[in-house]
Write a protein that holds these residues in place. Structure first.
Motif, short mmCIF file in Angstrom:
data_model
loop_
_atom_site.label_atom_id
_atom_site.label_comp_id
_atom_site.label_asym_id
_atom_site.label_seq_id
_atom_site.Cartn_x
_atom_site.Cartn_y
_atom_site.Cartn_z
N GLU A 102 0.71 -1.34 0.08
CA GLU A 102 -0.02 0.07 0.00
C GLU A 102 0.83 1.15 -0.06
O GLU A 102 2.08 1.28 0.53
CB GLU A 102 -0.86 -0.11 1.13
CG GLU A 102 -1.88 -1.37 1.27
CD GLU A 102 -2.40 -1.60 2.63
OE1 GLU A 102 -2.68 -0.34 3.27
OE2 GLU A 102 -2.98 -2.32 3.07
N TYR A 103 0.42 2.29 -0.70
CA TYR A 103 1.07 3.62 -0.75
C TYR A 103 0.11 4.73 -0.81
O TYR A 103 -0.95 4.65 -0.68
CB TYR A 103 2.00 3.68 -1.97
CG TYR A 103 1.16 3.50 -3.24
CD1 TYR A 103 0.41 4.52 -3.82
CD2 TYR A 103 0.92 2.25 -3.85
CE1 TYR A 103 -0.37 4.48 -4.87
CE2 TYR A 103 0.11 1.94 -5.18
CZ TYR A 103 -0.42 3.09 -5.56
OH TYR A 103 -1.19 3.00 -6.92
N VAL A 104 0.92 5.82 -0.31
CA VAL A 104 0.36 6.99 -0.02
C VAL A 104 0.85 8.23 -0.97
O VAL A 104 1.81 8.35 -1.27
CB VAL A 104 0.47 7.59 1.40
CG1 VAL A 104 -0.16 9.12 1.58
CG2 VAL A 104 -0.13 6.63 2.29
N ASP A 105 -0.12 8.98 -1.63
CA ASP A 105 0.28 10.05 -2.55
C ASP A 105 0.29 11.37 -1.70
O ASP A 105 -0.87 11.69 -1.30
CB ASP A 105 -0.87 10.19 -3.63
CG ASP A 105 -0.50 11.33 -4.69
OD1 ASP A 105 0.59 12.05 -4.26
OD2 ASP A 105 -1.14 11.36 -5.63
N LEU A 106 1.40 12.03 -1.32
CA LEU A 106 1.55 13.10 -0.68
C LEU A 106 1.59 14.53 -1.62
O LEU A 106 1.62 15.32 -1.02
CB LEU A 106 2.87 12.97 -0.06
CG LEU A 106 2.82 11.94 1.10
CD1 LEU A 106 4.25 11.82 1.67
CD2 LEU A 106 1.73 11.90 2.43
N GLY A 107 0.99 14.29 -2.69
CA GLY A 107 1.07 15.27 -3.51
C GLY A 107 2.29 16.12 -3.99
O GLY A 107 2.57 17.28 -3.97
N LEU A 108 3.52 15.26 -3.74
CA LEU A 108 4.97 15.88 -3.85
C LEU A 108 5.06 16.15 -5.48
O LEU A 108 4.66 15.45 -6.34
CB LEU A 108 5.83 15.14 -3.44
CG LEU A 108 5.65 14.38 -2.10
CD1 LEU A 108 6.76 13.47 -1.70
CD2 LEU A 108 5.98 15.72 -1.12
N PRO A 109 5.88 17.38 -5.52
CA PRO A 109 6.32 17.64 -7.04
C PRO A 109 6.63 16.45 -7.74
O PRO A 109 6.21 16.53 -9.03
CB PRO A 109 7.23 18.73 -6.94
CG PRO A 109 6.72 19.39 -5.44
CD PRO A 109 6.52 18.18 -4.88
N SER A 110 7.36 15.92 -7.34
CA SER A 110 8.06 14.66 -7.98
C SER A 110 7.16 13.52 -8.25
O SER A 110 7.34 12.66 -9.24
CB SER A 110 9.35 14.19 -7.29
OG SER A 110 8.88 13.46 -6.07
N GLY A 111 5.98 13.36 -7.73
CA GLY A 111 5.09 12.59 -7.82
C GLY A 111 5.45 11.23 -7.01
O GLY A 111 4.83 10.26 -7.45
N THR A 112 6.37 11.29 -6.31
CA THR A 112 6.84 9.95 -5.58
C THR A 112 5.85 9.48 -4.72
O THR A 112 4.93 10.33 -3.88
CB THR A 112 8.03 10.22 -4.82
OG1 THR A 112 8.98 10.73 -5.71
CG2 THR A 112 8.54 9.06 -4.01
N LEU A 113 5.52 8.23 -4.89
CA LEU A 113 4.42 7.64 -3.93
C LEU A 113 5.26 6.85 -2.82
O LEU A 113 5.95 6.36 -3.05
CB LEU A 113 3.62 6.78 -4.68
CG LEU A 113 3.02 7.28 -5.99
CD1 LEU A 113 2.25 6.21 -6.45
CD2 LEU A 113 1.85 8.56 -5.15
N TRP A 114 4.86 7.31 -1.46
CA TRP A 114 5.38 6.58 -0.38
C TRP A 114 4.82 5.51 0.18
O TRP A 114 3.53 5.55 0.14
CB TRP A 114 5.71 7.75 0.74
CG TRP A 114 6.69 8.51 0.28
CD1 TRP A 114 6.71 9.69 -0.44
CD2 TRP A 114 8.14 8.60 0.61
NE1 TRP A 114 7.93 10.43 -0.52
CE2 TRP A 114 8.78 9.44 0.27
CE3 TRP A 114 8.85 7.77 1.82
CZ2 TRP A 114 10.22 9.68 0.52
CZ3 TRP A 114 10.46 7.93 1.84
CH2 TRP A 114 11.03 8.94 1.37
N ALA A 115 5.40 4.44 0.37
CA ALA A 115 4.91 3.09 1.27
C ALA A 115 4.36 3.54 2.43
O ALA A 115 5.08 4.38 2.99
CB ALA A 115 5.96 1.94 1.14
N THR A 116 3.24 2.83 2.82
CA THR A 116 2.50 2.91 4.19
C THR A 116 3.29 2.31 5.21
O THR A 116 3.24 2.64 6.32
CB THR A 116 1.11 2.24 4.07
OG1 THR A 116 0.41 2.97 2.76
CG2 THR A 116 0.40 2.60 5.13
#
Length: 509
Positions: free
Chosen positions: A309-323
């Motif tokens: 599972e991952y979270v979209d933090l709306g970062l400029p790079s588009g990086t999705l961070w794992a939960t």
């Protein structure tokens, strides 16, 4: 007379039997009778002088006339005229009641005394008292004209035995069978045709019919036990409800039994059936492939079914961070600990984290063997100028699959940039850590304060968090970039050998 007595010493005579003989028919047994008996044995008295009326010394050759075969297949004759082809003999005399057959050479000297223990229609049983060897002769058989072995081919596992049977042609043919092996380092054979497989290879077992020298062969192939198994994969990462097909190569190629048995250490996570591994639940399972020949040879594959599972933090790079951290079952779970550039961590059995156990050095921070930009830190001046982990050394890629990577230094910097996120020291389900919340969409991730491992101990558990990036600290290659935090702030970089947490990242689909 010395020769005679020597021969007779091998055949003890019963004195009562001797005294039954009235050699001159005067109704009395005298010295003359004994002398006559000796003369008869030596062939120096005409046999018609012997009393044939129930006389135990009557010569009667009729019951042994014919061709006789020895166990080795050779033959000889007792002829009606009293001559013989017995080895070394010229004539013979048979005394049935006394049970002795004497063979003489051409000069009438006795060359053999055969005490006949049994005379039947087809067989003659003799004994050699000097050697205690009993011998059967037959006058009914014929020399073998052919011989066959059953089976004619054998496939055996090393260390096993098999029985070969030899049949002579024609049926009932006479002649003993001798067995030989062309290569005893592969298979031996005893006198009864029992073959013992020694080691891998091929050899020929030969059965020879005595006397006729007829031969038959059996081709023996000895297969070795399994010495190793090579799996098509040693690690696999599966998405939930995914599967992977494992194949096993059994060595050597002529192994006796190439069948294998599959098992899973955790069927709730990933059961295995004939090499197909299915992802049923989150976690890790060790798939074992074992040779079915009893050799005990095994090979294993580590299968991870991560919570991806991952979270979209709306970062400029588009990086999705794992939960979750690698090895964790929930956001607040500490998970596993890895040295930088190693893909097997504390949960895989690495309990000591220092330079002596670190994969990419020779025991110190100045003997780096990979990821080194400064010769002062390299083993014998080694440098490769690599500043980011190769995929095979990326714990996220190896343990979670190709969609995942360990974060770069830039991605960590973006994560804690106050323009994009807000960080706070907080508690989740009783676990201390840092909550990082997006300034744009309000989504957040929680990084537990899992501490770090140095040598054999855990430090700062519950008070600090240490998370690896995939980026090397180029000015001092014994250090790699990471994210370090506690209740008072957030920092970066640490020694590469430390055991630290990994929070994977991925790109948008």
């Amino acid at each position: 007379m010395t020769g005679l007595f020597a021969i007779m010493a091998c055949v003890p005579l019963n004195a009562q039997e001797i005294l039954k003989g009235d050699m001159n028919d005067d109704n009395a047994v005298t010295i003359a009778d004994v002398t006559s008996l000796v003369n008869v044995i030596l062939g120096k008295a005409p046999q018609e002088k012997i009393n044939v009326g129930g006389d135990p010394y009557k010569v009667d050759n009729t019951s042994v006339v014919g061709t006789w075969y020895a166990p080795d297949g050779t033959s000889f004759e007792f002829k009606e005229d009293g001559t013989t082809t017995f080895p070394g003999g010229a004539t013979y005399e048979f005394m049935p009641m006394q049970g002795r057959l004497l063979v003489f050479d051409a000069m009438k000297n006795p060359v053999k005394v055969l005490p006949l223990l049994k005379v039947e229609s087809q067989y003659l049983l003799t004994v050699d008292y000097a050697t205690s060897v009993f011998t059967y002769y037959t006058n009914s058989g014929s020399l073998a004209t052919g011989i066959t072995i059953s089976p004619s081919t054998l496939e055996m596992n090393s260390g096993t035995t098999a029985q070969l049977m030899a049949s002579l042609t024609p049926e009932g043919a006479f002649g003993s069978v001798t067995w030989t092996s062309s290569n005893e380092s592969v298979a031996t054979v005893d006198g009864n045709g029992v073959v013992t497989a020694v080691a891998g290879g091929t050899c020929t077992i030969t059965a020879t019919a005595g006397g006729s020298l007829k031969k038959a062969t059996c081709s023996v192939t000895v297969k070795q036990l399994v010495t190793s198994i090579v799996l098509s994969q040693t690690t696999a990462v599966l998405e939930l409800d995914g599967f992977v097909r494992l194949t096993a190569t059994v060595l050597p190629e002529n192994a006796a039994n190439k069948n294998v048995v599959w098992s899973s250490s955790n069927e709730d996570v990933a059961p295995v059936r004939n090499g197909r591994v299915d992802a049923y639940g989150y976690g890790t399972a060790i798939i074992t492939c074992e040779a079915a020949d009893g050799s005990g040879v095994k090979a294993t594959c580590r299968v991870n079914v991560p919570k991806t599972e991952y979270v979209d933090l709306g970062l400029p790079s588009g990086t999705l961070w794992a939960t979750y951290n690698i090895g964790a079952d929930s956001p607040e779970d500490y998970g596993d600990y890895f040295a930088w550039g190693e893909t097997e961590g504390y949960n895989d059995g690495k309990t000591k984290f220092d330079w002596s156990t670190y994969k990419w050095c020779e025991g110190s921070n100045s003997t780096m063997t990979k990821y080194c930009t400064n010769s002062s830190y390299g083993y014998n001046g080694f440098t490769d100028d690599k500043t980011e982990l190769d995929l095979e050394d990326d714990a996220a890629y190896v343990n979670w699959g190709p969609k995942w990577r360990m974060p770069s230094e830039e991605q960590f910097s973006e994560l804690i940039n106050s323009s994009y996120t807000t960080t706070e020291w907080t508690t989740m389900n009783g676990v201390n850590g840092r909550k990082i919340t997006s300034n744009t969409n309000g989504n957040s991730i929680f990084l537990p304060a899992a501490g770090y491992r140095d040598n054999s101990s855990l430090f700062d558990g519950g008070s600090g968090g240490d998370y690896w990036s995939r980026t090397l600290y180029s000015d001092g290659p014994s250090i790699a970039w990471g994210l370090y935090f506690h209740s008072g702030g957030v920092y970066t970089s640490d020694y590469r050998y430390y055991g630290q947490s990994v929070r994977p990242v991925r790109r948008p689909e």
